[in-house]
Design an enzyme around this catalytic site. Structure first.
Site, PDB file in Angstrom:
ATOM      1  N   SER A  14       0.829  -1.210   0.000  1.00  0.00           N
ATOM      2  CA  SER A  14       0.000   0.000   0.000  1.00  0.00           C
ATOM      3  C   SER A  14       0.862   1.257   0.000  1.00  0.00           C
ATOM      4  O   SER A  14       1.848   1.358   0.736  1.00  0.00           O
ATOM      5  CB  SER A  14      -0.903   0.017   1.240  1.00  0.00           C
ATOM      6  N   THR A  61      -9.232  -1.135   2.051  1.00  0.00           N
ATOM      7  CA  THR A  61      -8.941  -1.578   0.693  1.00  0.00           C
ATOM      8  C   THR A  61      -9.228  -3.070   0.544  1.00  0.00           C
ATOM      9  O   THR A  61      -9.764  -3.706   1.467  1.00  0.00           O
ATOM     10  CB  THR A  61      -7.513  -1.149   0.254  1.00  0.00           C
ATOM     11  N   LYS A  65     -13.703  -3.721   1.148  1.00  0.00           N
ATOM     12  CA  LYS A  65     -14.486  -2.526   0.834  1.00  0.00           C
ATOM     13  C   LYS A  65     -16.005  -2.715   0.937  1.00  0.00           C
ATOM     14  O   LYS A  65     -16.722  -1.762   1.228  1.00  0.00           O
ATOM     15  CB  LYS A  65     -14.139  -2.015  -0.565  1.00  0.00           C
ATOM     16  N   ASN A  86     -14.538   3.127   1.319  1.00  0.00           N
ATOM     17  CA  ASN A  86     -13.062   3.110   1.368  1.00  0.00           C
ATOM     18  C   ASN A  86     -12.510   3.996   2.482  1.00  0.00           C
ATOM     19  O   ASN A  86     -11.301   4.042   2.679  1.00  0.00           O
ATOM     20  CB  ASN A  86     -12.446   3.499   0.007  1.00  0.00           C
ATOM     21  N   ASP A 101     -13.495   7.417  -3.708  1.00  0.00           N
ATOM     22  CA  ASP A 101     -12.920   7.027  -5.005  1.00  0.00           C
ATOM     23  C   ASP A 101     -13.512   7.813  -6.177  1.00  0.00           C
ATOM     24  O   ASP A 101     -12.783   8.187  -7.101  1.00  0.00           O
ATOM     25  CB  ASP A 101     -13.123   5.523  -5.251  1.00  0.00           C
ATOM     26  N   GLY A 125     -16.241  -3.825 -12.396  1.00  0.00           N
ATOM     27  CA  GLY A 125     -15.985  -4.244 -11.017  1.00  0.00           C
ATOM     28  C   GLY A 125     -16.206  -3.090 -10.043  1.00  0.00           C
ATOM     29  O   GLY A 125     -16.879  -2.102 -10.356  1.00  0.00           O
ATOM     30  N   ALA A 127     -14.116  -0.805  -8.901  1.00  0.00           N
ATOM     31  CA  ALA A 127     -13.540   0.472  -9.339  1.00  0.00           C
ATOM     32  C   ALA A 127     -14.434   1.127 -10.377  1.00  0.00           C
ATOM     33  O   ALA A 127     -14.635   2.349 -10.371  1.00  0.00           O
ATOM     34  CB  ALA A 127     -12.141   0.239  -9.904  1.00  0.00           C
ATOM     35  N   GLY A 231      -3.159   6.884 -13.502  1.00  0.00           N
ATOM     36  CA  GLY A 231      -4.040   6.578 -12.381  1.00  0.00           C
ATOM     37  C   GLY A 231      -3.531   6.979 -11.005  1.00  0.00           C
ATOM     38  O   GLY A 231      -4.278   6.907 -10.027  1.00  0.00           O
TER      39      GLY A 231
HETATM   40  P1  ATR Z   1     -12.002  -3.983  -9.024  1.00  0.00           P
HETATM   41  O1  ATR Z   1     -12.896  -4.092  -7.840  1.00  0.00           O
HETATM   42  O2  ATR Z   1     -10.590  -3.520  -8.686  1.00  0.00           O
HETATM   43  O3  ATR Z   1     -12.587  -3.202 -10.147  1.00  0.00           O
HETATM   44  P2  ATR Z   1     -12.791  -6.580  -9.986  1.00  0.00           P
HETATM   45  O4  ATR Z   1     -14.078  -6.436  -9.285  1.00  0.00           O
HETATM   46  O5  ATR Z   1     -12.084  -7.893  -9.885  1.00  0.00           O
HETATM   47  O6  ATR Z   1     -11.730  -5.485  -9.517  1.00  0.00           O
HETATM   48  O7  ATR Z   1     -13.014  -6.207 -11.526  1.00  0.00           O
HETATM   49  C1  ATR Z   1     -12.106  -6.461 -12.465  1.00  0.00           C
HETATM   50  C2  ATR Z   1     -12.640  -6.012 -13.822  1.00  0.00           C
HETATM   51  O8  ATR Z   1     -11.661  -6.350 -14.780  1.00  0.00           O
HETATM   52  C3  ATR Z   1     -13.933  -6.705 -14.231  1.00  0.00           C
HETATM   53  O9  ATR Z   1     -14.693  -5.841 -15.034  1.00  0.00           O
HETATM   54  C4  ATR Z   1     -13.407  -7.873 -15.057  1.00  0.00           C
HETATM   55  O10 ATR Z   1     -14.319  -8.391 -15.993  1.00  0.00           O
HETATM   56  P3  ATR Z   1     -15.339  -9.600 -15.591  1.00  0.00           P
HETATM   57  O11 ATR Z   1     -16.508  -8.962 -14.890  1.00  0.00           O
HETATM   58  O12 ATR Z   1     -15.700 -10.230 -16.866  1.00  0.00           O
HETATM   59  O13 ATR Z   1     -14.557 -10.530 -14.679  1.00  0.00           O
HETATM   60  C5  ATR Z   1     -12.252  -7.210 -15.759  1.00  0.00           C
HETATM   61  N1  ATR Z   1     -11.277  -8.186 -16.240  1.00  0.00           N
HETATM   62  C6  ATR Z   1     -10.374  -8.887 -15.507  1.00  0.00           C
HETATM   63  N2  ATR Z   1      -9.627  -9.690 -16.293  1.00  0.00           N
HETATM   64  C7  ATR Z   1     -10.071  -9.507 -17.580  1.00  0.00           C
HETATM   65  C8  ATR Z   1      -9.708 -10.035 -18.872  1.00  0.00           C
HETATM   66  N3  ATR Z   1      -8.722 -10.940 -19.014  1.00  0.00           N
HETATM   67  N4  ATR Z   1     -10.390  -9.575 -19.956  1.00  0.00           N
HETATM   68  C9  ATR Z   1     -11.395  -8.673 -19.837  1.00  0.00           C
HETATM   69  N5  ATR Z   1     -11.775  -8.133 -18.646  1.00  0.00           N
HETATM   70  C10 ATR Z   1     -11.130  -8.535 -17.534  1.00  0.00           C
END
Ligand code: ATR
Length: 264
Positions: A14, A61, A65, A86, A101, A125, A127, A231
């Site tokens: 972190s 984190t 969350k 968060n 966020d 997801g 974020a 970012g």
């Molecule tokens: P966070 O909370 O940090 O946003 P997350 O909830 O794990 O993390 O979300 C990850 C995002 O990346 C999701 O939109 C995921 O798509 P899925 O809903 O289909 O899982 C996307 N993602 C991760 N790996 C991917 C890949 N190889 N190709 C396309 N999208 C991907």
């Protein structure tokens, strides 16, 4: 001594302690901000001890969350809408949850944004939910959300518009903003496959991934003439609201802070 910190699992990498430490030092505040590695198992005890340990609050984190919300006395409207907290503030013996966020994301891109007609958000997801909330609040008229798993976006309604992942490249036409909220492009992850040809050169491109700072997406966008924002600024800006609530001073996000974090 005012005490705050960040909880997560794992937490070793972190950047938050360096970030808050910089501000505590800059403003000569007698405070402490530490990282606490709290496993999901240990979360209930930590939440109890938050009040007993006389902490002013903490950042939250991955992976807490959403699960942390069950232990709070009050959750603001924004956190409820995003479905994640968060930042926790202890006030009058009660735990208040908020989410900074969306604010951090918008603060980071605002100075570089030209139009607010159309945004394209990659990913759905946690974020993405914060980013989408921020974009709607900021007044974007159309927010396209495209995700590998279509089910996660299928039920979105205006100003949001779900688009199948296969159509992500074509959906870039006329966009003012492109945001990557997926983990693709992060060190150790596959890179994001997208064809930027349809994206206007006037559009802003940003990535919530900051490891590396310039993701392949940002490099490609920059090379074709788009403005890009990395970012790291989102992380710096989202931290400011918690710092102000706990330590009583609104901190500045400066280049010196950015350099300090990059060097740490
Ligand atoms: P966070 O909370 O940090 O946003 P997350 O909830 O794990 O993390 O979300 C990850 C995002 O990346 C999701 O939109 C995921 O798509 P899925 O809903 O289909 O899982 C996307 N993602 C991760 N790996 C991917 C890949 N190889 N190709 C396309 N999208 C991907």
């Amino acid at each position: 001594m005012i005490k705050a910190g960040v909880i997560g699992h794992p937490i070793a990498h972190s950047l938050s302690p360096a970030l808050h430490g910089f501000w505590l030092n800059q403003y000569r505040i007698e405070g402490e901000y530490k990282a606490y590695d709290i496993s999901p198992h240990a979360l209930p005890d930590f939440m109890t001890s938050l009040k007993e340990n006389q902490m002013a609050g903490c950042n939250v984190t991955i992976p807490h969350k959403t699960s942390v919300m069950a232990y709070l006395d009050e959750i603001d409207e924004m956190s409820a809408a995003i479905g994640a907290v968060n930042t926790i503030i202890v006030r009058g013996g009660k735990l208040h949850g908020t989410n900074t966020d969306a604010y951090g994301f918008i603060e980071n891109i605002s100075p570089h944004l030209r139009g607010k007609h159309k945004a394209v958000v990659l990913g759905a997801g946690g974020a993405s939910r914060a980013v989408c909330y921020g974009l709607a609040q900021a007044g974007f008229q159309e927010i396209i959300v495209t995700n590998r798993t279509y089910d996660a976006v299928a039920n979105l309604s205006a100003p949001f518009r779900p688009v199948p992942w296969e159509e992500r490249s074509a959906s870039l036409a006329n966009a003012d903003l492109l945001v990557n909220t997926t983990s693709l492009g992060m060190i150790g992850k596959p890179s994001l496959a997208i064809d930027l040809a349809a994206l206007p050169v006037s559009a802003l491109v940003t990535d919530i991934v900051y490891n590396p700072l310039m993701t392949p997406l940002l490099n490609e966008a920059k090379a074709r003439g788009n403005r890009v924002v990395d970012g790291l600024g989102m992380l710096l800006h989202q931290a400011a609201a918690g710092f102000e609530a706990w330590f009583g001073r609104k901190p500045e996000v400066t280049n010196a802070l950015r350099e300090h974090i990059l060097a740490s």
